[in-house]
Design an enzyme around this catalytic site. Structure first.
Site, mmCIF file in Angstrom:
data_model
loop_
_atom_site.group_PDB
_atom_site.id
_atom_site.type_symbol
_atom_site.label_atom_id
_atom_site.label_comp_id
_atom_site.label_asym_id
_atom_site.label_seq_id
_atom_site.Cartn_x
_atom_site.Cartn_y
_atom_site.Cartn_z
ATOM 1 N N ASP A 1 0.837 -1.211 0.000
ATOM 2 C CA ASP A 1 0.000 0.000 0.000
ATOM 3 C C ASP A 1 0.870 1.259 0.000
ATOM 4 O OD1 ASP A 1 -2.793 -1.147 2.090
ATOM 5 O OD2 ASP A 1 -1.959 -1.814 0.175
ATOM 6 N N TYR B 1 1.992 2.152 -3.375
ATOM 7 C CA TYR B 1 0.846 2.664 -4.159
ATOM 8 C C TYR B 1 0.570 4.113 -3.738
ATOM 9 C CZ TYR B 1 -3.782 3.231 -6.166
ATOM 10 O OH TYR B 1 -4.847 3.714 -6.894
ATOM 11 N N ASP B 2 0.485 4.336 -2.402
ATOM 12 C CA ASP B 2 0.180 5.694 -1.891
ATOM 13 C C ASP B 2 1.218 6.711 -2.381
ATOM 14 O OD1 ASP B 2 -1.064 4.648 1.418
ATOM 15 O OD2 ASP B 2 -2.060 4.820 -0.536
ATOM 16 N N MET C 1 -12.056 7.994 1.635
ATOM 17 C CA MET C 1 -11.671 9.060 2.573
ATOM 18 C C MET C 1 -10.382 9.710 2.111
ATOM 19 S SD MET C 1 -12.323 7.521 6.352
ATOM 20 C CE MET C 1 -11.411 6.001 6.119
ATOM 21 N N LYS D 1 -8.967 2.936 12.198
ATOM 22 C CA LYS D 1 -9.217 2.699 10.766
ATOM 23 C C LYS D 1 -8.972 1.208 10.502
ATOM 24 C CE LYS D 1 -8.138 4.403 6.100
ATOM 25 N NZ LYS D 1 -7.953 3.072 5.498
ATOM 26 N N ARG E 1 -18.621 -1.604 -1.767
ATOM 27 C CA ARG E 1 -18.630 -0.211 -2.210
ATOM 28 C C ARG E 1 -18.674 -0.118 -3.738
ATOM 29 N NH1 ARG E 1 -14.935 3.751 0.444
ATOM 30 N NH2 ARG E 1 -13.271 2.253 0.169
ATOM 31 N N GLU F 1 -16.960 -1.848 8.042
ATOM 32 C CA GLU F 1 -15.784 -2.507 7.461
ATOM 33 C C GLU F 1 -15.905 -4.006 7.689
ATOM 34 O OE1 GLU F 1 -14.018 -0.185 6.116
ATOM 35 O OE2 GLU F 1 -12.177 -1.158 5.463
HETATM 36 N N1 3B8 Z 1 -11.855 1.673 7.769
HETATM 37 C C1 3B8 Z 1 -12.550 2.191 8.783
HETATM 38 O O1 3B8 Z 1 -12.438 1.767 9.935
HETATM 39 C C2 3B8 Z 1 -13.514 3.293 8.492
HETATM 40 C C3 3B8 Z 1 -13.773 3.623 7.160
HETATM 41 C C4 3B8 Z 1 -14.700 4.652 6.874
HETATM 42 C C5 3B8 Z 1 -15.020 5.038 5.517
HETATM 43 O O2 3B8 Z 1 -14.452 4.477 4.529
HETATM 44 C C6 3B8 Z 1 -16.016 6.070 5.325
HETATM 45 C C7 3B8 Z 1 -16.367 6.516 4.034
HETATM 46 C C8 3B8 Z 1 -17.346 7.505 3.922
HETATM 47 F F1 3B8 Z 1 -17.679 7.953 2.710
HETATM 48 C C9 3B8 Z 1 -17.986 8.044 5.029
HETATM 49 C C10 3B8 Z 1 -17.628 7.608 6.315
HETATM 50 C C11 3B8 Z 1 -16.638 6.649 6.455
HETATM 51 O O3 3B8 Z 1 -16.265 6.265 7.731
HETATM 52 C C12 3B8 Z 1 -15.342 5.301 7.948
HETATM 53 N N2 3B8 Z 1 -15.062 4.992 9.239
HETATM 54 C C13 3B8 Z 1 -14.183 4.008 9.538
HETATM 55 N N3 3B8 Z 1 -13.938 3.731 10.852
#
Ligand code: 3B8
Length: 330
Positions: free
Chosen positions: A37, A40-41, A87, A118, A139, A173
Site C-alpha cells: 500500500d 501505491y500511496d 476518505m 481505521k 462499495r 468494514e
Molecule cells: N476503515 C474504517 O475503519 C472506516 C472507514 C470509513 C469510511 O471508509 C467512510 C467513508 C465515507 F464515505 C464516510 C464515512 C466513512 O467512515 C469510515 N469509518 C471508519 N472507521
C-alpha cells in the site's frame, strides 16, 4: 520533484496512470496487488502533485478521477442510494492539524470530533427492511456496488434480524481477524495454493466470492461505522450513531472516542499506535470525523471524499517503526 515542463511531464503522467491502474486492477479485481500500500500511496501522491502542476494533462482514466474499486461483472449490481465514498488521507500530525484548522475556519461553533480506529478491511453496506437483512453489498465504484447478500448471511457477527422492525441501512468494514488470516494462509500453503498478502486482501477475496460456502469458512467479521439517514432515528452525532447500531446488535468498534481538540486526538493516536500490535485485527490508521451529523451534512462531500472526515494513515510498519525508535532514543 524534478522540474518538468508541460511537454516533459506528459509521458511521466501517462506512465504513472498506467502503473497505478494496473495495480488497482490487481488490488480490486483479484485482491492480490503486486505492491505494498505504501508504494501505491507514494506513487499516487506523485501523480497528484504532477496533475496539480499541469491540470491540462489530467487524463480521464487517471485513478485520481475514480472513486472506489473496480467492479467484478459476475456479481449482480447494487445502486447505492447514498454514494459510498472513500476518505481523504493525511500522513502526519501537521497535515491533520491543517485539515482541522481549515475545517474549523469555515464553522462558527467549536468542532468536536469522533475518533475511530481505521480498520484495514473493505467497505460493506447492509440494508434491512422491517428489521430483516435483505441486502449486503460492497462499495464498488461508490455509486454501484456488488451484491454479496448470500455471503454476508454467513458472517457470524451480522444480525439477520433486528430487535425492532426498522427499515435502515448501515455501513462498516468487513475484515479478517489476524488469527483467521494465519489459519487461512497455513491452509493455503498446505493445499499448495497462493497465500494472501495481508488480511485486507484475504477479507476482500473472501467477501467477494461467487460461492458463499467459501465465504462461510473464512471467519470474516465486521465493525459497522455509519448509520445512513440518522435523522430518521433521531440520532444527531456520530458517537450516538455507533451506540444506536450497537444497541441493535451490530458489531461496533469499542475504541472510538469523542475528542474536543487536536491534543486529545494526538493522545488517542499515540495510545492506539502503541496498542496496535495487541489488537486481534489489522488497522492502518485513525479516522477523525466531525461528531455532529448536521454539521457533517452542512460540510458535505467533494466528488470523492467527505470534507468532514480524514484518515490519518500510519507510516508503513517495517522501516518507519525502526526509524521512529531511533528518533525516540536520541
Ligand atoms: N476503515 C474504517 O475503519 C472506516 C472507514 C470509513 C469510511 O471508509 C467512510 C467513508 C465515507 F464515505 C464516510 C464515512 C466513512 O467512515 C469510515 N469509518 C471508519 N472507521
Amino acid at each position: 520533484m524534478a522540474a518538468y515542463t508541460q511537454e516533459s511531464a506528459a509521458p511521466v503522467i501517462a506512465a504513472l496512470v498506467t502503473k497505478l491502474n494496473t495495480w488497482r486492477r490487481e488490488y480490486y479485481t483479484n485482491d492480490a496487488p503486486s505492491v505494498e500500500d505504501s508504494e501505491y500511496d507514494a506513487t499516487y501522491r506523485q501523480l497528484q502533485e504532477l496533475e496539480a502542476q499541469f491540470p491540462a494533462l489530467i487524463q480521464p482514466d487517471s485513478p485520481t478521477q475514480a472513486v472506489g474499486d473496480v467492479i467484478n461483472p459476475a456479481f449482480t449490481k447494487v445502486p447505492h442510494a447514498v454514494p459510498m465514498l472513500s476518505m481523504g488521507d493525511v500522513f502526519s500530525l501537521g497535515e491533520l492539524q491543517d485539515w482541522a484548522a481549515r475545517l474549523q475556519s469555515g464553522v462558527d461553533e467549536a468542532v468536536a470530533y469522533n475518533v475511530e480506529l481505521k480498520i484495514d478491511g473493505l467497505s460493506l453496506s447492509l440494508v434491512y427492511e422491517q428489521g430483516r437483512l435483505v441486502q449486503g453489498s460492497t462499495r464498488g465504484d461508490g455509486n454501484i456496488g456488488e451484491d454479496v447478500t448470500p455471503n454476508v448471511l454467513t458472517i457470524a457477527d451480522i444480525p439477520h434480524t433486528l430487535p425492532e422492525p426498522l427499515d435502515l441501512e448501515v455501513r462498516g468494514e468487513c475484515y479478517m481477524p489476524k488469527a483467521a488470516f494465519a489459519k487461512l494462509n497455513a491452509a493455503q500453503e498446505a493445499d499448495g495454493a497462493k497465500p494472501f498478502a495481508n488480511p485486507r486482501n484475504a477479507a476482500a477475496g473472501s467477501l467477494r466470492q461467487l460461492d458463499a460456502a467459501v465465504t462461510a469458512k473464512r471467519e470474516l467479521a465486521t465493525f459497522m461505522y455509519t448509520l445512513v439517514a440518522p435523522e430518521q432515528y433521531g440520532v444527531t452525532t456520530q458517537h450516538e450513531a455507533i451506540a444506536f447500531m450497537r444497541r441493535l446488535g451490530f458489531a461496533t468498534n469499542p475504541s472510538s472516542v469523542v475528542a474536543q481538540d487536536l491534543d486529545q486526538i494526538d493522545a488517542y493516536i499515540t495510545t492506539q499506535t502503541a496498542d496496535r500490535d495487541a489488537l486481534s485485527y489489522g488497522i492502518d490508521g485513525i479516522v477523525v470525523k466531525v461528531d455532529s451529523l448536521p454539521l457533517q451534512a452542512q460540510l458535505g462531500n467533494t466528488v470523492k471524499v467527505p470534507r468532514w472526515e480524514i484518515a490519518y494513515k500510519f507510516p508503513p510498519e517495517e522501516a518507519e517503526t525502526v526509524v521512529r525508535e531511533i528518533e525516540w532514543t536520541i
